[in-house]
Design a protein around this motif. Structure first.
Motif, short mmCIF file in Angstrom:
data_model
loop_
_atom_site.label_atom_id
_atom_site.label_comp_id
_atom_site.label_asym_id
_atom_site.label_seq_id
_atom_site.Cartn_x
_atom_site.Cartn_y
_atom_site.Cartn_z
N LEU A 282 0.84 -1.21 0.00
CA LEU A 282 0.00 0.00 0.00
C LEU A 282 0.87 1.25 0.00
CD1 LEU A 282 -2.98 1.10 0.33
CD2 LEU A 282 -2.38 1.33 2.74
N ASP A 283 0.54 2.19 -0.90
CA ASP A 283 1.27 3.45 -1.01
C ASP A 283 0.39 4.56 -0.42
OD1 ASP A 283 2.43 5.80 -1.78
OD2 ASP A 283 2.32 5.42 -3.93
N LYS B 260 -2.34 7.06 -2.27
CA LYS B 260 -3.75 6.97 -1.94
C LYS B 260 -4.32 8.35 -1.58
CE LYS B 260 -6.67 3.95 0.80
NZ LYS B 260 -6.74 3.20 2.03
N ASP C 34 -5.74 4.60 -10.26
CA ASP C 34 -4.73 4.37 -9.22
C ASP C 34 -3.69 5.48 -9.31
OD1 ASP C 34 -3.49 3.05 -7.12
OD2 ASP C 34 -2.24 1.83 -8.45
N ARG D 202 0.31 6.20 -7.85
CA ARG D 202 1.46 5.72 -7.08
C ARG D 202 2.49 6.86 -7.07
NH1 ARG D 202 0.69 0.79 -4.94
NH2 ARG D 202 2.84 0.12 -5.11
N ASN E 169 0.14 4.91 7.60
CA ASN E 169 -0.96 4.92 6.64
C ASN E 169 -1.68 6.26 6.58
OD1 ASN E 169 -0.71 2.51 5.50
ND2 ASN E 169 -2.56 1.58 6.38
#
Lengths: 79, 223
Positions: free
Chosen positions: A14-15, A19, A35, A37, B106
């Motif tokens: 997961l980036d 996101k 998406d 990245r 995150n």
């Protein structure tokens, strides 16, 4: 020669920055973004004219220091 | 017990760490990163927290190649005990002494708060003074604490009892703090002589600072 190294998180890792940018693009009304990245680009000037040698050196630099291959993939372009 | 506390440009927890170990009865010595030897009577090397080399490139990636780290890697391969706290944990994963890697949190925030941790394995030189399943209150302060390990390696470290701590609630149930795989907060290597964790036990030794749970963690090395 110049080695242009692009480093990105591996597919499946997961980036969080990508996101966040993706959400921002969505909320700005840019439709159809599948998406995003985010990676980094490292430009290395090498004192050789030998393309093969330059590529081998850049690869060793990536494996040793520039990329963490546990989480990142890299590409090398020699100009 | 003699503890070497490493110091890189940008390290900022070396004095807290030194104070903590001294308070618990250890003898300590600060070691500058340009040194290439450790004193011969060292029992434990601690890589403290901070922002070595400004976190440039990746957290810990540059410090990992400093002269002292070559010696520390050799020390660890010979069975010497090494503890990495926060940036120290990042340095040890970059050095390949610990499995996995630490990514940006995150939520992309620097998270600084007290956090409950659940002790997952205590059959090691670090957490032997803690009970399995015990909930400890230890401060965290990091931006790159999101522990990543691929599925295959995860199975291996879980089976080998290398998962030390998980972020949890007051009841010990795992909680998502920074996105770490299965809420992992700390791990050790297969030989169980190299330990790494994002939380700061050296900041949890005084009632006035909100917790004394760090005492039992750091005392483990002298047991």
């Amino acid at each position: 020669m110049t080695a242009v190294v692009n480093i990105f998180l591996k597919d499946g890792v997961l980036d969080p920055q990508g996101k966040a940018a993706h959400h921002a693009l969505d909320s700005l009304g840019f439709a159809g973004v599948d998406d995003v990245r985010i990676g980094k680009q490292i430009i290395i000037k090498l004192d050789t004219d030998d393309k093969v040698k330059a590529e081998a050196e850049a690869k060793e630099m990536c494996e040793t220091l520039l990329a963490n291959t546990v989480i990142e993939d890299y590409t090398i372009e020699i100009n | 017990m003699k503890v070497a506390v490493l110091r890189f440009p940008g390290t900022n927890c070396e004095f807290d760490t030194q104070y903590a170990f001294e308070k618990l009865g250890y003898t300590t010595e600060l070691i500058w990163h340009e040194e290439d030897t450790l004193p011969s009577d060292i029992d434990l090397v601690v890589v403290p927290g901070g922002f070595s080399y400004g976190d440039y490139l990746r957290s810990g990636s540059i410090a990992r190649f400093s002269p002292i780290m070559k010696t520390v890697i050799q020390f660890a391969h010979n069975g010497g005990k090494v503890l990495g706290i926060c940036n120290g944990f990042q340095i040890l994963t970059e050095a390949g002494l610990l499995p996995g890697a630490l990514k940006r949190n995150n939520n992309l925030h620097f998270i600084s708060k007290h956090q409950n941790l659940c002790v997952i394995n205590n059959d090691n030189a670090f957490l032997n003074q803690c009970e399995k399943g015990e909930v400890l209150n230890i401060p965290i302060a990091h931006a790159d604490g999101n522990y990543y390990i691929d599925e295959e390696d995860f199975k291996q470290i879980e089976a080998n009892g290398q998962i030390l701590l998980r972020y949890c609630d007051t009841q010990g149930n795992p909680v998502v703090v920074n996105g770490s795989v299965t809420s992992i907060a700390g791990v050790c290597n297969e030989a169980k002589n190299v330990f790494g964790l994002m939380p700061h036990p050296e900041r949890a030794l005084e009632v006035i600072l909100g917790s004394v749970d760090g005492i039992r963690m750091l005392k483990g090395f002298s047991a």
